[in-house]
Write an enzyme that holds these catalytic residues in place. Sequence first.
Site: not given
Length: 490
Positions: A90, A125, A193, A276, A278, A281
């Site tokens: 960015d 921008d 934005a 969860c 994963c 977890c």
Amino acid sequence: MSAIFEILDKDAGGRIGKLRTPHGIVETPTVMPVINPNIQLISPKEMKSFGAEILITNSYIIYRKEELRTVALEKGLHGLLGFDGPIMTDSGSFQLSVYGSVEVTNEEILGFQQKIGSDIIVPLDIPTPPDVHFRRAEEELAVTAERLEAARKFIQGEQLLAGPVQGSTYPELREKAASRLRDLNFEVYPLGAVVPLMEAYRYAELVDVIAASKKGLSPTSPVHLFGAGHPMMFALAVSLGCDLFDSAAYALYAKDGRYITANGTYHLEKLNYLPCSCPVCSKYTADELRKAKNKEELLGKHNLYATFAEIRLIKQSIKDGKLLELVEQRCRAHPKLLDGLKRLYTHSAWLEQFDPATKGTYFYCGPESSFRPEVLRFEKRLDRFSLEGSAIIRTAPVKGEKDYDRVLTFKAPFGSFPAEMEEVYPFNAEVPKFPDYETLSTALSNTLKLMELNPGAEFTFICEKEFEHPLIEEIGKKAKLVYRAAWKKE
């Protein structure tokens, strides 16, 4: 760089694609974890283990800090972060939106990104926030346009250049800006934005912003929804044609003790169980996670696992032709997301041109399902059915139907169609026996239109007693109306 984006599969406005960059190919849709060069909760080299193929970092932060700038110029961006895959940078527009100014010019930050070897370069921008006066949005858009034109002349070669689409909350400005950028042939198109809209849960307006921007761009261009990092809205955004997201949420939420899921966010302190499976977890209980010394890191890892799990589910849904079913499920996680779903289907006529003509079985998920592109497509093609003589319309086979010249099946939300097409997409749809009011409205309206298009046919309409709707009376004016229970068995 030409032909940098290849679309492999499509469903609604969503697609699976390949984005070619100087440091490799990225499969989209995907999320770019945001890497703060100063504070790294999880190191860039670990990101691939979660499913990350591309990262995003802020070139302005690197540019402003002498130590980081020196290393980046000497070793390159990839050397600085220790990541050998694609990295997007960015330009400082986020800082511009927060602080009102930045200490760098567009040309300076473009040159810096080019020198450090960014794979996707972003110009400086102007991020016009929502709800500003139209004149301000127009004036700032003009400044952005000048900077993007300069950037397009400045950046040539293998590095990809992003062309951010601005325009505040004015769809006409978004579409105009996108059309102008389309002619400049950027490689990636971020929609800028939009974070304030997401933070305020203004998903209906977000849908309009995305749709307007997409309408101005080439349908083959990759689109990045800047600042979108929560998985609960990924499916909605993908269905509109967004390909890239970036997420700092995994780290920011972890710092605040928040636990991300595809259906919303929990506070770890209030969780009795971890919903969860994963690696984090599966290893810890909720209480153990709360007491862990590295709680923030573990929570950040869970958040990343949950984020990329949703991306994989979205991709599989596209493959299966089930993306809109997933969107409808996800949008029931919050009333404001449901607003976004309803607004999505106001764009069905536009989405219909991208939606495959054949795909997986249509599954009814709620009243909004009757506004999907495939239902609209059926309505547009009603004039293809030419009927003469006697025609019977029924919800299921009845005795004596063979005595009629044509037999049609009535199925909400579509309406009436030749019975021999019952097993053909989309008429092989899985729907409730007794449809809701909105779905029945669509089906009855389409049936009336079919009758009006075929004035030479003599219709008999057999339906369930439970089909209580004002349009039933209108059907009765154009056909012999019989309730199934009263149908004379032969």
